[in-house]
Design an enzyme around this catalytic site. Structure first.
Site, PDB file in Angstrom:
ATOM      1  N   SER A 291      45.214  65.830  50.842  1.00  0.00           N
ATOM      2  CA  SER A 291      46.209  66.907  50.909  1.00  0.00           C
ATOM      3  C   SER A 291      46.027  67.923  49.788  1.00  0.00           C
ATOM      4  CB  SER A 291      47.616  66.302  50.820  1.00  0.00           C
ATOM      5  OG  SER A 291      47.725  65.529  49.629  1.00  0.00           O
TER       6      SER A 291
ATOM      7  N   LYS B 248      46.471  59.451  49.185  1.00  0.00           N
ATOM      8  CA  LYS B 248      46.551  58.054  48.729  1.00  0.00           C
ATOM      9  C   LYS B 248      47.645  57.836  47.708  1.00  0.00           C
ATOM     10  CE  LYS B 248      42.490  58.004  45.749  1.00  0.00           C
ATOM     11  NZ  LYS B 248      41.392  57.109  45.425  1.00  0.00           N
TER      12      LYS B 248
ATOM     13  N   TRP C  82      45.417  70.552  39.458  1.00  0.00           N
ATOM     14  CA  TRP C  82      45.079  70.670  38.034  1.00  0.00           C
ATOM     15  C   TRP C  82      44.161  71.834  37.729  1.00  0.00           C
ATOM     16  CZ3 TRP C  82      47.988  68.112  34.842  1.00  0.00           C
ATOM     17  CH2 TRP C  82      48.689  67.010  35.340  1.00  0.00           C
ATOM     18  N   ALA C  83      43.692  72.521  38.768  1.00  0.00           N
ATOM     19  CA  ALA C  83      42.737  73.606  38.531  1.00  0.00           C
ATOM     20  C   ALA C  83      43.386  74.674  37.661  1.00  0.00           C
ATOM     21  CB  ALA C  83      42.271  74.191  39.855  1.00  0.00           C
TER      22      ALA C  83
ATOM     23  N   GLU D 247      34.309  84.105  33.836  1.00  0.00           N
ATOM     24  CA  GLU D 247      33.911  82.749  33.446  1.00  0.00           C
ATOM     25  C   GLU D 247      32.388  82.684  33.367  1.00  0.00           C
ATOM     26  OE1 GLU D 247      37.637  80.071  35.062  1.00  0.00           O
ATOM     27  OE2 GLU D 247      35.919  80.235  36.367  1.00  0.00           O
TER      28      GLU D 247
ATOM     29  N   ASP E 193      36.183  58.141  47.329  1.00  0.00           N
ATOM     30  CA  ASP E 193      36.439  57.329  48.530  1.00  0.00           C
ATOM     31  C   ASP E 193      35.780  57.920  49.784  1.00  0.00           C
ATOM     32  OD1 ASP E 193      38.026  56.125  46.668  1.00  0.00           O
ATOM     33  OD2 ASP E 193      39.911  56.396  47.731  1.00  0.00           O
TER      34      ASP E 193
ATOM     35  N   HIS F 261      32.113  69.483  32.319  1.00  0.00           N
ATOM     36  CA  HIS F 261      32.735  70.706  31.798  1.00  0.00           C
ATOM     37  C   HIS F 261      32.564  70.699  30.289  1.00  0.00           C
ATOM     38  CE1 HIS F 261      35.603  73.871  30.963  1.00  0.00           C
ATOM     39  NE2 HIS F 261      35.747  74.084  32.256  1.00  0.00           N
TER      40      HIS F 261
ATOM     41  N   ARG G  96      27.568  76.313  32.867  1.00  0.00           N
ATOM     42  CA  ARG G  96      28.138  75.110  32.246  1.00  0.00           C
ATOM     43  C   ARG G  96      27.139  74.061  31.803  1.00  0.00           C
ATOM     44  NH1 ARG G  96      33.204  74.105  36.087  1.00  0.00           N
ATOM     45  NH2 ARG G  96      34.207  75.955  35.289  1.00  0.00           N
TER      46      ARG G  96
ATOM     47  N   HIS H 284      33.373  66.662  35.314  1.00  0.00           N
ATOM     48  CA  HIS H 284      34.358  67.615  35.834  1.00  0.00           C
ATOM     49  C   HIS H 284      34.265  67.816  37.347  1.00  0.00           C
ATOM     50  CE1 HIS H 284      37.003  71.068  35.757  1.00  0.00           C
ATOM     51  NE2 HIS H 284      36.076  71.853  36.265  1.00  0.00           N
TER      52      HIS H 284
ATOM     53  N   GLU I 211      35.420  69.117  47.846  1.00  0.00           N
ATOM     54  CA  GLU I 211      34.545  68.463  46.855  1.00  0.00           C
ATOM     55  C   GLU I 211      33.832  67.235  47.403  1.00  0.00           C
ATOM     56  OE1 GLU I 211      36.367  68.267  42.988  1.00  0.00           O
ATOM     57  OE2 GLU I 211      34.751  67.025  42.201  1.00  0.00           O
TER      58      GLU I 211
ATOM     59  N   ARG J 294      27.370  73.797  39.893  1.00  0.00           N
ATOM     60  CA  ARG J 294      28.365  74.686  40.503  1.00  0.00           C
ATOM     61  C   ARG J 294      28.726  75.842  39.564  1.00  0.00           C
ATOM     62  NH1 ARG J 294      34.120  74.939  40.203  1.00  0.00           N
ATOM     63  NH2 ARG J 294      34.114  73.110  38.861  1.00  0.00           N
TER      64      ARG J 294
HETATM   65  P1  FAD Z   1      41.528  67.278  45.922  1.00  0.00           P
HETATM   66  O1  FAD Z   1      42.376  68.424  45.574  1.00  0.00           O
HETATM   67  O2  FAD Z   1      40.994  66.451  44.802  1.00  0.00           O
HETATM   68  O3  FAD Z   1      42.393  66.358  46.875  1.00  0.00           O
HETATM   69  C1  FAD Z   1      41.918  65.098  47.290  1.00  0.00           C
HETATM   70  C2  FAD Z   1      42.935  64.515  48.245  1.00  0.00           C
HETATM   71  O4  FAD Z   1      42.371  63.390  48.893  1.00  0.00           O
HETATM   72  C3  FAD Z   1      44.214  64.019  47.570  1.00  0.00           C
HETATM   73  O5  FAD Z   1      45.305  64.351  48.372  1.00  0.00           O
HETATM   74  C4  FAD Z   1      44.028  62.510  47.560  1.00  0.00           C
HETATM   75  O6  FAD Z   1      45.236  61.794  47.587  1.00  0.00           O
HETATM   76  C5  FAD Z   1      43.273  62.318  48.839  1.00  0.00           C
HETATM   77  N1  FAD Z   1      42.505  61.081  48.900  1.00  0.00           N
HETATM   78  C6  FAD Z   1      41.426  60.717  48.170  1.00  0.00           C
HETATM   79  N2  FAD Z   1      41.006  59.496  48.536  1.00  0.00           N
HETATM   80  C7  FAD Z   1      41.835  59.087  49.517  1.00  0.00           C
HETATM   81  C8  FAD Z   1      41.940  57.911  50.277  1.00  0.00           C
HETATM   82  N3  FAD Z   1      41.108  56.880  50.124  1.00  0.00           N
HETATM   83  N4  FAD Z   1      42.935  57.819  51.190  1.00  0.00           N
HETATM   84  C9  FAD Z   1      43.821  58.830  51.361  1.00  0.00           C
HETATM   85  N5  FAD Z   1      43.765  59.972  50.663  1.00  0.00           N
HETATM   86  C10 FAD Z   1      42.786  60.094  49.751  1.00  0.00           C
HETATM   87  N6  FAD Z   1      37.781  74.655  40.760  1.00  0.00           N
HETATM   88  C11 FAD Z   1      37.875  75.994  40.863  1.00  0.00           C
HETATM   89  O7  FAD Z   1      37.320  76.588  41.793  1.00  0.00           O
HETATM   90  N7  FAD Z   1      38.572  76.698  39.932  1.00  0.00           N
HETATM   91  C12 FAD Z   1      39.200  76.114  38.877  1.00  0.00           C
HETATM   92  O8  FAD Z   1      39.828  76.781  38.076  1.00  0.00           O
HETATM   93  C13 FAD Z   1      39.088  74.694  38.744  1.00  0.00           C
HETATM   94  N8  FAD Z   1      39.677  74.057  37.694  1.00  0.00           N
HETATM   95  C14 FAD Z   1      39.648  72.686  37.664  1.00  0.00           C
HETATM   96  C15 FAD Z   1      40.327  72.029  36.650  1.00  0.00           C
HETATM   97  C16 FAD Z   1      40.371  70.653  36.633  1.00  0.00           C
HETATM   98  C17 FAD Z   1      41.124  69.949  35.544  1.00  0.00           C
HETATM   99  C18 FAD Z   1      39.689  69.908  37.635  1.00  0.00           C
HETATM  100  C19 FAD Z   1      39.718  68.413  37.630  1.00  0.00           C
HETATM  101  C20 FAD Z   1      38.997  70.571  38.631  1.00  0.00           C
HETATM  102  C21 FAD Z   1      38.974  71.956  38.656  1.00  0.00           C
HETATM  103  N9  FAD Z   1      38.292  72.638  39.664  1.00  0.00           N
HETATM  104  C22 FAD Z   1      38.376  73.996  39.744  1.00  0.00           C
HETATM  105  C23 FAD Z   1      37.683  71.909  40.789  1.00  0.00           C
HETATM  106  C24 FAD Z   1      38.672  71.941  41.967  1.00  0.00           C
HETATM  107  O9  FAD Z   1      39.979  71.788  41.481  1.00  0.00           O
HETATM  108  C25 FAD Z   1      38.367  70.848  42.963  1.00  0.00           C
HETATM  109  O10 FAD Z   1      37.020  70.856  43.311  1.00  0.00           O
HETATM  110  C26 FAD Z   1      39.189  71.062  44.241  1.00  0.00           C
HETATM  111  O11 FAD Z   1      40.550  71.194  43.927  1.00  0.00           O
HETATM  112  C27 FAD Z   1      38.981  69.899  45.184  1.00  0.00           C
HETATM  113  O12 FAD Z   1      39.884  70.045  46.259  1.00  0.00           O
HETATM  114  P2  FAD Z   1      39.804  69.048  47.476  1.00  0.00           P
HETATM  115  O13 FAD Z   1      40.791  69.532  48.461  1.00  0.00           O
HETATM  116  O14 FAD Z   1      38.401  68.862  47.888  1.00  0.00           O
HETATM  117  O15 FAD Z   1      40.286  67.643  46.835  1.00  0.00           O
HETATM  118  C1  SIN Z   2      38.007  76.103  34.335  1.00  0.00           C
HETATM  119  O1  SIN Z   2      39.098  76.657  34.411  1.00  0.00           O
HETATM  120  O2  SIN Z   2      37.256  76.140  33.358  1.00  0.00           O
HETATM  121  C2  SIN Z   2      37.563  75.337  35.491  1.00  0.00           C
HETATM  122  C3  SIN Z   2      36.991  76.258  36.464  1.00  0.00           C
HETATM  123  C4  SIN Z   2      36.208  75.489  37.462  1.00  0.00           C
HETATM  124  O3  SIN Z   2      36.040  74.284  37.341  1.00  0.00           O
HETATM  125  O4  SIN Z   2      35.712  76.122  38.385  1.00  0.00           O
END
Ligand code: FAD
Ligand code: SIN
Length: 536
Positions: free
Chosen positions: A12, A34, A44-45, A118, A221, A242, A293, A354, A378, A389
């Site tokens: 989600s 999960k 957290w982005a 950035e 997962d 990072h 990075r 990261h 991701e 990336r």
């Molecule tokens: P996520 O947002 O990680 O969501 C994963 C989902 O899958 C969650 O809902 C979780 O509960 C669910 N899930 C996982 N395993 C299971 C399971 N077994 N069963 C059921 N549900 C499950 N990227 C940028 O482009 N810009 C930024 O500024 C940036 N800043 C960041 C800062 C931080 C601190 C971090 C950690 C990452 C950052 N990134 C940034 C990377 C970016 O946030 C992520 O790559 C992106 O949000 C991933 O989104 P997603 O929808 O793929 O997964």
């Molecule tokens: C950050 O804000 O430095 C994270 C940006 C990203 O992971 O893309």
């Protein structure tokens, strides 16, 4: 319990909710998480989302910056596709109510949003909501999803394994995916959730490493489930570190956004060592603090090891305090709580895992190798990031591929057969776990040796050590999984180990240094960029 839906979306975050909102125009969708619905990395982005929105910028420049950061391993067609879709994705988010910071002085030139900068970007091109962009995106997407009667959101359901045609009451070997078995944390039973199509949006595998900016649930997962079901995975050796995670013994995974360097922050050696208080990035790269990075993280790692440091300093205290507070209100407040006033003093930082650049192989429609199974965000390897990336390209990838997968499913709905009768989860031959300590111990052990042996700088000897550890642990975990009832920690441990195995295997396979894979035994970059593709 077995329930049937049109489409199952596992995750989600940005990818899962983007897909759900699009699909819900004409399909009923179950979205599972999960833990809490906002428990993924999206929330957290910090920095923002990359898109060409400035008159002086161009798609060609964004494509080129992405390819340079990715050390040529990117798929150009994917990069062009994502970059060209970016402005529309930002518009959709703005329509959903994401309150992007407005341009301070650009309105007169037709620029609507404030664009920050950035590392690796040749232009200002990052739209953001202060320094907490992900939270604003998560809130807006969840609000839209909750308001939609075609979307059912369920938290605390942990997907264990994909349901494929081999789980059908009548065996068929075509590999079609019909949904997922998921452990319900409330009932403590395993449900079978069926759909004509399933989209994996489970995020990355940061928690394979001891230090990571990713939240607790980033245990890979989706990658492990897809691999077990029969999908190829690619470029798993490309783990992004990072450069600037806060160094604090209590607060272990607080990111200091790259935008701090984008807005003029300097990396310096701490006082008390030769060159203390001086900037060191000019010695490593002409782009200084704004090099990609992998280069900045390796430079910090080098200085930390050379001088025996615990951390280096990131300093933005030379800027006007009001400017700093205005641009980085979340970081300012969080660090003030820890007695660090970033307008007056530097921030101690270290690199931390990261982002998982590799993942489940998908095409431009988000399709994996298995019929009925899609992936976005991701968890996937679309070809966008290559060997490293580019900052702020990952949220963008979630929006573009979440949308692409949803559109493909809607356009091909009539070709997707309804699920056949499926066998329920069988618990008849397992008992309750007798020694949870084994699970806890193995969790820690994997993360420790991955950090020590498969980190920023690698050698073949260290990788072989890691491979040996993986093999030993695999025996224990398989044995445990085969004999005991599943628990959330056991499900994650099994996946963490699977992903560690894929990372180590991929790293041993690559006989060169490229992007994030840097090995002292093969320092050169080969002339031809070739993906590391593993097939089950
Ligand atoms: P996520 O947002 O990680 O969501 C994963 C989902 O899958 C969650 O809902 C979780 O509960 C669910 N899930 C996982 N395993 C299971 C399971 N077994 N069963 C059921 N549900 C499950 N990227 C940028 O482009 N810009 C930024 O500024 C940036 N800043 C960041 C800062 C931080 C601190 C971090 C950690 C990452 C950052 N990134 C940034 C990377 C970016 O946030 C992520 O790559 C992106 O949000 C991933 O989104 P997603 O929808 O793929 O997964
Ligand atoms: C950050 O804000 O430095 C994270 C940006 C990203 O992971 O893309």
């Amino acid at each position: 319990m077995t329930t049937t839906h049109d489409v199952i979306i596992i995750g989600s975050g940005a990818a899962g909710l983007t897909a759900a909102i699009n699909l819900a125009q004409d399909r009923k969708v179950l979205v599972l998480a999960k833990g809490a619905l906002d428990g993924g990395s999206t929330n957290w982005a910090q920095g923002g989302i990359a898109a060409v929105l400035d008159a002086g910028d161009s798609f060609e420049a964004h494509v080129e910056d992405t390819m340079v950061a990715g050390a040529g391993l990117n798929d150009r067609a994917t990069v062009e596709f994502v970059v060209s879709e970016a402005p529309a994705a930002i518009d959709r988010l703005a329509q959903l109510g994401v309150p992007f910071n407005a341009s301070e002085d650009g309105e007169q030139f037709g620029e609507r949003w404030h664009l920050t900068r950035e590392g690796g970007h040749s232009h200002r091109r990052i739209v953001h909501v202060d320094d907490a962009t992900g939270h604003a995106v998560q809130v807006a997407l969840l609000k839209a999803a909750r308001a939609n009667p075609n979307i059912t959101l369920v938290e605390d359901l942990i997907a264990i394994d994909l349901i494929t045609s081999r789980h059908g009451e009548r065996y068929s070997g075509d590999g079609h995916v019909w949904g997922v078995y998921a452990f319900n944390k409330k009932t403590k039973h395993v449900d079978a959730l069926l759909g004509r199509a399933t989209i994996l949006c489970t995020g990355g595998a940061g928690r394979t490493y001891l230090f990571s900016t990713a939240p607790r649930g980033a245990t890979g997962d989706g990658i492990a489930m897809a691999w077990r079901a029969g999908c190829r995975v690619s470029n798993m050796e490309m783990n992004q570190f990072h450069p600037t995670c806060l160094y604090n013994l209590e607060v272990k995974n607080f990111l200091i956004t790259e935008a701090v360097r984008g807005e003029g922050g300097h990396l310096k050696l701490p006082p008390g060592v030769p060159g203390g208080g001086e900037r060191f990035m000019p010695r490593f790269d002409p782009r200084e603090e704004l090099a990609p990075r992998d280069i900045v993280a390796r430079a910090i790692d080098h200085e930390i090891k050379r001088l025996g440091l615990d951390y280096v300093h990131l300093d933005i205290s030379h800027k006007d305090p009001e400017f700093v507070k205005h641009h980085f209100p979340t970081i300012y407040a969080r660090l003030l709580d820890l007695d660090i006033d970033i307008t007056k003093e530097p921030i101690p930082v270290v690199p931390a895992q990261h982002y998982t650049c590799g993942g489940v192989v998908i095409d431009l429609d988000g399709r994996t190798d298995l019929p009925g199974l899609y992936a976005a965000g991701e968890v996937s390897e679309s070809g966008l990031h290559g060997a490293n990336r580019l900052a702020s390209n990952s949220l963008l990838e979630c929006f573009v591929f979440g949308e692409a997968a949803a559109k493909h499913i809607r356009a091909h709905w009539d070709d997707l057969p309804a699920p056949p009768p499926i066998r329920p989860w069988d618990e008849s031959r397992v008992t309750n776990s007798d020694e949870e300590v084994i699970v806890q111990h193995n969790w820690k052990e994997i993360r420790r040796f991955m950090w020590d042996y498969v980190g920023i700088v690698r050698t073949t000897k260290r990788l072989e050590r890691a491979q040996h550890r993986v093999a030993l642990l695999a025996q224990e975990v398989d044995d445990y999984y085969g004999n005991f009832r599943v628990t959330p920690d056991l499900i994650e441990l099994r996946n963490l180990l699977e992903v560690a195995r894929l990372i180590v295997r991929s790293a041993l396979h690559r006989k060169e240094s490229r992007g994030l894979h840097y090995t002292l035994d093969y320092l050169d970059t080969l002339a031809e960029a070739v993906d590391t593709v593993l097939a089950p």
